[in-house]
Motif scaffolding. Structure first.
Motif, PDB file in Angstrom:
ATOM      1  N   ILE A 182      16.234  -7.043   7.965  1.00 32.51           N
ATOM      2  CA  ILE A 182      17.078  -6.177   8.804  1.00 32.51           C
ATOM      3  C   ILE A 182      17.188  -4.809   7.781  1.00 32.51           C
ATOM      4  CG2 ILE A 182      18.954  -5.329   9.716  1.00 32.51           C
ATOM      5  CD1 ILE A 182      19.699  -8.440  10.508  1.00 32.51           C
ATOM      6  N   HIS A 183      16.317  -3.923   8.314  1.00 36.69           N
ATOM      7  CA  HIS A 183      16.138  -2.467   7.479  1.00 36.69           C
ATOM      8  C   HIS A 183      17.012  -1.338   8.138  1.00 36.69           C
ATOM      9  CE1 HIS A 183      14.439   0.807   5.123  1.00 36.69           C
ATOM     10  NE2 HIS A 183      14.075   1.083   6.246  1.00 36.69           N
ATOM     11  N   ASN A 184      18.025  -0.860   7.242  1.00 35.80           N
ATOM     12  CA  ASN A 184      18.730   0.269   7.728  1.00 35.80           C
ATOM     13  C   ASN A 184      18.226   1.779   7.458  1.00 35.80           C
ATOM     14  OD1 ASN A 184      20.768  -1.742   8.609  1.00 35.80           O
ATOM     15  ND2 ASN A 184      22.302  -1.050   7.099  1.00 35.80           N
ATOM     16  N   PHE A 185      18.161   2.582   8.521  1.00 38.54           N
ATOM     17  CA  PHE A 185      17.836   4.042   8.354  1.00 38.54           C
ATOM     18  C   PHE A 185      18.833   4.970   8.773  1.00 38.54           C
ATOM     19  CE2 PHE A 185      15.687   2.658  12.125  1.00 38.54           C
ATOM     20  CZ  PHE A 185      15.581   3.983  12.836  1.00 38.54           C
ATOM     21  N   ASN A 186      18.652   5.985   8.513  1.00 37.82           N
ATOM     22  CA  ASN A 186      19.631   7.111   8.946  1.00 37.82           C
ATOM     23  C   ASN A 186      18.786   8.078   9.963  1.00 37.82           C
ATOM     24  OD1 ASN A 186      20.792  10.090   8.626  1.00 37.82           O
ATOM     25  ND2 ASN A 186      22.445   8.452   8.736  1.00 37.82           N
ATOM     26  N   SER A 189      16.366  11.633   2.342  1.00 37.82           N
ATOM     27  CA  SER A 189      15.952  10.451   1.697  1.00 37.82           C
ATOM     28  C   SER A 189      15.146  10.839   0.137  1.00 37.82           C
ATOM     29  CB  SER A 189      15.150   9.526   2.528  1.00 37.82           C
ATOM     30  OG  SER A 189      14.474   8.612   1.637  1.00 37.82           O
ATOM     31  N   GLU A 190      15.733   9.972  -0.611  1.00 32.33           N
ATOM     32  CA  GLU A 190      15.099  10.224  -1.871  1.00 32.33           C
ATOM     33  C   GLU A 190      13.665   9.522  -2.068  1.00 32.33           C
ATOM     34  OE1 GLU A 190      17.782   8.523  -4.923  1.00 32.33           O
ATOM     35  OE2 GLU A 190      19.226  10.003  -4.798  1.00 32.33           O
ATOM     36  N   ARG A 204      13.264   7.175   4.964  1.00 35.32           N
ATOM     37  CA  ARG A 204      14.423   6.231   5.541  1.00 35.32           C
ATOM     38  C   ARG A 204      15.318   7.192   6.046  1.00 35.32           C
ATOM     39  NH1 ARG A 204      16.970   1.582   1.632  1.00 35.32           N
ATOM     40  NH2 ARG A 204      18.295   0.572   3.122  1.00 35.32           N
ATOM     41  N   PHE A 205      15.325   8.421   5.772  1.00 37.51           N
ATOM     42  CA  PHE A 205      16.187   9.370   6.395  1.00 37.51           C
ATOM     43  C   PHE A 205      15.488  10.153   7.342  1.00 37.51           C
ATOM     44  CE2 PHE A 205      18.828   7.718   3.325  1.00 37.51           C
ATOM     45  CZ  PHE A 205      19.888   8.018   3.408  1.00 37.51           C
TER      46      PHE A 205
END
Length: 258
Positions: A204-208, A233-234, A115-116
């Protein structure tokens, strides 16, 4: 059954009853079996005389509720963001959603869920697992994935027709979004990924997207501290669903064959 003649039904019941009585009088049938035969005869007589359809009796029996597959926490967040969208689709349930970071190496393809994402990563590919109700399953549907940068600019769009079965379906694009080798400069920040089916918004999925290692080194202050903390990300160590990983590896093998 037995609805054409009430008199014939009564005669049939009498004959069966007499035959059963004679069998029980002989005493050759154990007491437990005799009780079961009598109970069965009485139940049959009730069903026939009341003209109750066996099918209706079976349908009236209580049934255990069918357990629907549970949504992941990431899917719940994505659905929560999409619920206010004017084209939100509540019928097709989003069970899981995310990004797969795949890197081609000499020994094969390295897959991880992230996710990161770093600008040093090779590329990412969105995925979604959806649950389709019986009434709208077993059909062709238009699948759409979008990846937008922090300014809302579309950077990746995948759209194709896919066959949706009733129940769980894995939605996975045929190609990935390049990161480190992208021809266009990518800005770090909070990006979003959207998944749609037939124009209906599912999640709607957020990621960095974090800066590259060289950029982070440039941002180092004289005392060695980063001016802006870069989080990792964990969930990057969370293994992918087995069926999804198998599908990814099959696609990779097909590309190498070509």
């Amino acid at each position: 059954m037995f609805q054409h003649s009430s008199r014939g039904t009564a005669v049939w019941l009498v004959i069966v009853g007499l035959a059963l009585a004679l069998t029980l009088i002989t005493g050759e049938v154990p007491a437990a079996a005799a009780a079961l035969l009598m109970a069965g005869y009485l139940a049959l007589a009730y069903v026939v005389t009341r003209r109750v359809q066996v099918g209706s009796i079976i349908e009236s029996l209580p049934r255990s509720p069918v357990r629907r597959p549970e949504m992941s926490e990431v899917a719940r967040e994505a659905v929560g963001r999409a619920s206010s969208h004017p084209r939100f689709d509540p019928l097709v349930r989003l069970l899981d959603v995310g990004l797969i970071v795949d890197e081609h190496r000499p020994d094969g393809v390295s897959l991880r869920r992230g996710r990161f994402i770093s600008l040093d990563d090779d590329g990412i590919r969105p995925f979604a697992i959806v649950d389709v109700p019986e009434g709208i399953g077993d059909r062709m549907a238009r699948i759409r994935f979008e990846i937008r940068d922090e300014n809302g600019k579309p950077r990746y769009i995948y759209e194709d027709d896919k066959w949706l079965n009733a129940g769980e379906n894995i939605l996975l694009p045929d190609y990935r979004f390049p990161i480190s080798s992208n021809e266009t400069a990518l800005d770090a920040g909070t990006w979003i990924m959207r998944v749609q089916v037939d124009g209906g918004m599912l999640g709607i999925h957020n990621f960095n997207l974090s800066p590259s290692l060289s950029e982070r080194r440039r941002q180092l202050s004289p005392d060695g501290e980063l001016r802006e903390r870069v989080w990792r990300s964990e969930d990057e160590d969370i293994s992918l669903p087995l069926s999804l990983e198998e599908l990814l590896r099959q696609q990779s093998q097909q590309h190498r064959v070509r």
